[in-house]
Design an enzyme around this catalytic site. Structure first.
Site, PDB file in Angstrom:
ATOM      1  N   ARG A 161       0.841  -1.201   0.000  1.00 40.36           N
ATOM      2  CA  ARG A 161       0.000   0.000   0.000  1.00 40.36           C
ATOM      3  C   ARG A 161       0.871   1.244   0.000  1.00 40.36           C
ATOM      4  NH1 ARG A 161      -4.442  -0.550  -2.023  1.00 40.36           N
ATOM      5  NH2 ARG A 161      -5.283   1.314  -1.031  1.00 40.36           N
TER       6      ARG A 161
ATOM      7  N   ASN B 201      11.893  -0.027   4.820  1.00 39.61           N
ATOM      8  CA  ASN B 201      11.304  -0.787   3.717  1.00 39.61           C
ATOM      9  C   ASN B 201      12.413  -1.584   3.038  1.00 39.61           C
ATOM     10  OD1 ASN B 201       9.302  -1.536   1.713  1.00 39.61           O
ATOM     11  ND2 ASN B 201      10.358  -0.155   0.300  1.00 39.61           N
TER      12      ASN B 201
ATOM     13  N   HIS C   1      13.402  -3.190  -0.741  1.00 38.35           N
ATOM     14  CA  HIS C   1      13.050  -3.167  -2.158  1.00 38.35           C
ATOM     15  C   HIS C   1      14.046  -4.049  -2.919  1.00 38.35           C
ATOM     16  CE1 HIS C   1      11.340  -1.720  -5.871  1.00 38.35           C
ATOM     17  NE2 HIS C   1      12.569  -1.508  -6.318  1.00 38.35           N
TER      18      HIS C   1
ATOM     19  N   VAL D 299       7.695   6.756  -3.330  1.00 36.99           N
ATOM     20  CA  VAL D 299       7.881   5.296  -3.304  1.00 36.99           C
ATOM     21  C   VAL D 299       9.351   4.913  -3.517  1.00 36.99           C
ATOM     22  CG1 VAL D 299       7.279   3.149  -4.500  1.00 36.99           C
ATOM     23  CG2 VAL D 299       5.557   4.894  -4.136  1.00 36.99           C
TER      24      VAL D 299
HETATM   25  C1  GRF Z   1      10.156  -8.800  -1.653  1.00 37.66           C
HETATM   26  O1  GRF Z   1      10.847  -9.047  -2.845  1.00 37.66           O
HETATM   27  C2  GRF Z   1      10.331  -7.374  -1.210  1.00 37.66           C
HETATM   28  O2  GRF Z   1      11.590  -6.851  -1.510  1.00 37.66           O
HETATM   29  C3  GRF Z   1       9.268  -6.655  -2.012  1.00 37.66           C
HETATM   30  O3  GRF Z   1       8.187  -7.550  -2.032  1.00 37.66           O
HETATM   31  C4  GRF Z   1       8.652  -8.881  -1.860  1.00 37.66           C
HETATM   32  C5  GRF Z   1       7.946  -9.432  -0.661  1.00 37.66           C
HETATM   33  O4  GRF Z   1       8.194 -10.787  -0.464  1.00 37.66           O
HETATM   34  N1  GRF Z   1       9.006  -5.367  -1.446  1.00 37.66           N
HETATM   35  P1  GRF Z   1       7.819 -11.467   0.906  1.00 37.66           P
HETATM   36  O5  GRF Z   1       6.333 -11.170   1.156  1.00 37.66           O
HETATM   37  O6  GRF Z   1       8.671 -10.885   1.979  1.00 37.66           O
HETATM   38  O7  GRF Z   1       8.054 -12.934   0.710  1.00 37.66           O
END
Ligand code: GRF
Length: 221
Positions: A94, A110, A112, A147
């Site tokens: 979100r 976060n 990424h 983001v």
């Molecule tokens: C991961 O690749 C994370 O970097 C991205 O979304 C994915 C989430 O995977 N933001 P999980 O739910 O932690 O298995």
């Protein structure tokens, strides 16, 4: 050792990064404990992982709220009620308002799956492959309203192999994510690093020139 930081984890799905944090937090010397896991999607695998670990969970379904602000007010109330001091997005899908981001400023991380600031946003691995990049990776950063922006805490580099599919690359990056997130949260929760201006300072120095993780995972290089 000083009291462990109380961490809230926001998820939307599979929760494999949540699992990595759960596993790390089992170690007695880990400086953080997970106080609450919140999913904005009901019945996801991440919730089952949290319950299996005996953690408190809440579903705050964004679809139940007329506005982003109303959704976030309940999110914030749950986090505050659980005494959460640090917030970790782990596959949380979100967008958050400026006001929510401001209220958790420099207490909110976060992960990424790219080497930011490259390849922000969705479909990261597809775009990495399309670009012909030979190295990608993952980043843990403090959250800002834009983001996939914000001061970088830690990054891990991951090679792109010739002939990689999106799934193969995602799986390789995910393995690095599972090491990086606990490492980054440790740095933040222990107070080893903090934000000054828009940069994270206090980083341990990488040993050697070819460290894959920056800052390094203790004992790896
Ligand atoms: C991961 O690749 C994370 O970097 C991205 O979304 C994915 C989430 O995977 N933001 P999980 O739910 O932690 O298995």
């Amino acid at each position: 050792m000083s009291a462990k930081k109380r961490v809230g984890v926001l998820i939307s799905g599979r929760g494999s990064n949540l699992q990595a944090l759960i596993d790390a937090a089992r170690s007695p010397d880990y400086p953080a404990e997970i106080a609450l896991v919140i999913s904005n999607v009901p019945d996801v695998q991440g919730l089952a992982r949290a319950e299996q670990a005996g953690l408190a969970t809440t579903v705050v379904n964004h679809r139940d709220f007329p506005t982003r602000q109303a959704f976030e007010a309940v999110l914030d109330e749950a986090l505050t009620g659980a005494g959460v001091e640090l917030l970790c997005n782990a596959g949380f899908m979100r967008l958050l308002t400026e006001s929510f981001v401001a209220s958790w400023l420099n207490r909110h991380l976060n992960i990424h799956p790219s080497l930011l600031p490259a390849f922000k946003g969705l479909h990261t691995h597809t775009r990495v492959l399309e670009a012909g990049a030979t190295i990608t990776g993952c980043t843990v950063h403090f959250v800002r309203a834009a983001v996939d922006n914000g001061p970088i805490v830690a990054q891990a580099a991951v090679p792109v192999h010739p002939g990689d599919t999106e799934d193969a690359l995602a799986a390789r990056v995910l393995q690095a994510e599972h090491k990086l997130y606990p490492h980054a949260l440790r740095l933040v929760a222990s107070g080893q690093v903090h934000v000054e201006g828009e940069y994270v300072v206090g980083m341990p120095q990488a040993e050697g020139e070819t460290a894959l993780f920056s800052p390094p995972l203790p004992g790896t290089f």
